[in-house]
Each structure stands twice: as structure tokens, then as C-alpha cells.
Design a protein around this motif. Sequence first.
Motif, PDB file in Angstrom:
ATOM      1  N   ILE A   1       0.839  -1.192   0.000  1.00 24.65           N
ATOM      2  CA  ILE A   1       0.000   0.000   0.000  1.00 24.65           C
ATOM      3  C   ILE A   1       0.879   1.250   0.000  1.00 24.65           C
ATOM      4  CG2 ILE A   1      -1.656   1.370   1.331  1.00 24.65           C
ATOM      5  CD1 ILE A   1      -2.915  -1.011   0.026  1.00 24.65           C
ATOM      6  N   THR A   2       0.555   2.189  -0.877  1.00 22.30           N
ATOM      7  CA  THR A   2       1.251   3.470  -0.908  1.00 22.30           C
ATOM      8  C   THR A   2       0.238   4.579  -0.623  1.00 22.30           C
ATOM      9  OG1 THR A   2       2.812   2.655  -2.570  1.00 22.30           O
ATOM     10  CG2 THR A   2       2.658   5.042  -2.266  1.00 22.30           C
ATOM     11  N   PRO A   3       0.370   5.262   0.521  1.00 23.04           N
ATOM     12  CA  PRO A   3      -0.577   6.342   0.837  1.00 23.04           C
ATOM     13  C   PRO A   3      -0.354   7.555  -0.045  1.00 23.04           C
ATOM     14  CG  PRO A   3       1.178   6.268   2.464  1.00 23.04           C
ATOM     15  CD  PRO A   3       1.394   5.084   1.567  1.00 23.04           C
ATOM     16  N   MET A   4      -1.282   8.487  -0.008  1.00 19.93           N
ATOM     17  CA  MET A   4      -1.158   9.735  -0.751  1.00 19.93           C
ATOM     18  C   MET A   4      -1.361  10.901   0.196  1.00 19.93           C
ATOM     19  SD  MET A   4      -2.989   8.805  -4.412  1.00 19.93           S
ATOM     20  CE  MET A   4      -2.172  10.171  -5.254  1.00 19.93           C
ATOM     21  N   GLU A   5      -0.722  12.015  -0.142  1.00 15.27           N
ATOM     22  CA  GLU A   5      -0.774  13.195   0.718  1.00 15.27           C
ATOM     23  C   GLU A   5      -2.117  13.913   0.602  1.00 15.27           C
ATOM     24  OE1 GLU A   5       1.608  15.029   2.873  1.00 15.27           O
ATOM     25  OE2 GLU A   5       2.155  12.925   3.064  1.00 15.27           O
ATOM     26  N   ALA A   6      -2.530  14.544   1.708  1.00 12.64           N
ATOM     27  CA  ALA A   6      -3.813  15.250   1.742  1.00 12.64           C
ATOM     28  C   ALA A   6      -3.867  16.403   0.746  1.00 12.64           C
ATOM     29  CB  ALA A   6      -4.076  15.771   3.158  1.00 12.64           C
TER      30      ALA A   6
END
Length: 211
Positions: A141-146
Motif C-alpha cells: 500500500i502506498t498512501p497519498m498526501e492530503a
Amino acid sequence: MDGGRVLRAALTAMTSRVIATRISVIIGTILAVSLVIAGVYTHDVALPLVAIFILAAAFFEVRMIQVEAALCNIPVGQFALWDLGGVSPKSPLAFAVRGGPRDVVVTDDGIVVGMLWREHVLEAISEGNSVQVQDIMDRDITPMEASESIYDVHQRMLATGYPAIPITESGIYRGIFTSERLEHVHRYLHDSFRGSERYRGLARALGLFGR
């Protein structure tokens, strides 16, 4: 209609995608009106029907581009579900699914380390397994910035097939953006577009524009 998309693709090389779409729609509308006139003149019922189909396709194309442009300008943090927590990978599965099975972000000291997908939870529960979150979580999983746009997050969801994406601020987990939230954003934008169109129509009727 395919010709309209080819024209838009050619125009996009010289201008923005939104403007290219508007030009293509204007040309398509002129063509549709010409088909209606030709159909009336030649008593050919098929031509006006084709014209109606072209106009409907043009309307939906414009609306799609409007939504796409809006999504590019909205940071995902504005519509993410903020929970400021996540679940530890060492937590028992029963602890992680309090409130019902759902997609849950797995964090370690605020850093996203995986996702606990709803279908995996249901499968583990149905098999009666007493496991920890780390035993069944998805680590890829790779999160993304707000601050990234909803459009970019949506493209990531399409590319990965994931129904949810973890959202971070400066690398620290803050919330989650789901396919349900994306539907909410689409409804919000469509309502906004309809509201602005009604306002413009009323304003023109009252003579507020064009003076």
C-alpha cells in the motif's frame, strides 16, 4: 462522435482539455442543428434522431470534463474521512473490526504499513481464525498526501483496483479516502453545477448578465 474526440485530442495539443472540449462541442452542436434542418428538408426522420444523440453525447462529455477539471482542483484532504488513528498490526482482528467489518488502515507509530480489506476480514471471521491484523493485512500500500488532488487519488484507485487509499500529512496517517467518498464528491459537484446553471439562467432572465 468519434470524430469529435479526435478533434478534441488534436486541440488539446494547443490548448487546455476543457477549452478543447468546448470547441468540439460547439462544432458538434452546429453539425447536429444542420442534421435537423437537413432531416426536415428531406423528410428523413433518422437525421434528427442522430442529431439528438449527438447533442446528448456532447452534454455528457461537457459535464464529464467539468467534473474532471473540478476534481483536479480539490485536495483529497477536503473530503477524506479523518480518524487520526488507524489500527496497530499487532492488534487482534476482533479489535480491528469493532463497529463492523470495513476497510481499515494499519499504522505503526503513525506510519501507514498496510490495509485491512473488508473481504479479507469477512473471510477470516467466517473461518473462525483467531489472528492478528498483521497476519492478513495487505502490505503493498502506498498512501497519498492530503494536498494531492482527488483526481490523482482516483487515478491511483483505478490503477490499483483498491476501493480505498490512506491519506497522510507529511507522511503521518490522517485518514482514508474511499470509493463511497468519491461518489459523495461526484454528487456534490453535480449539485453544484446544477445550482450554478440555475443561477445563470435566473440571472439572464433578470437581466443581470449582458449589460
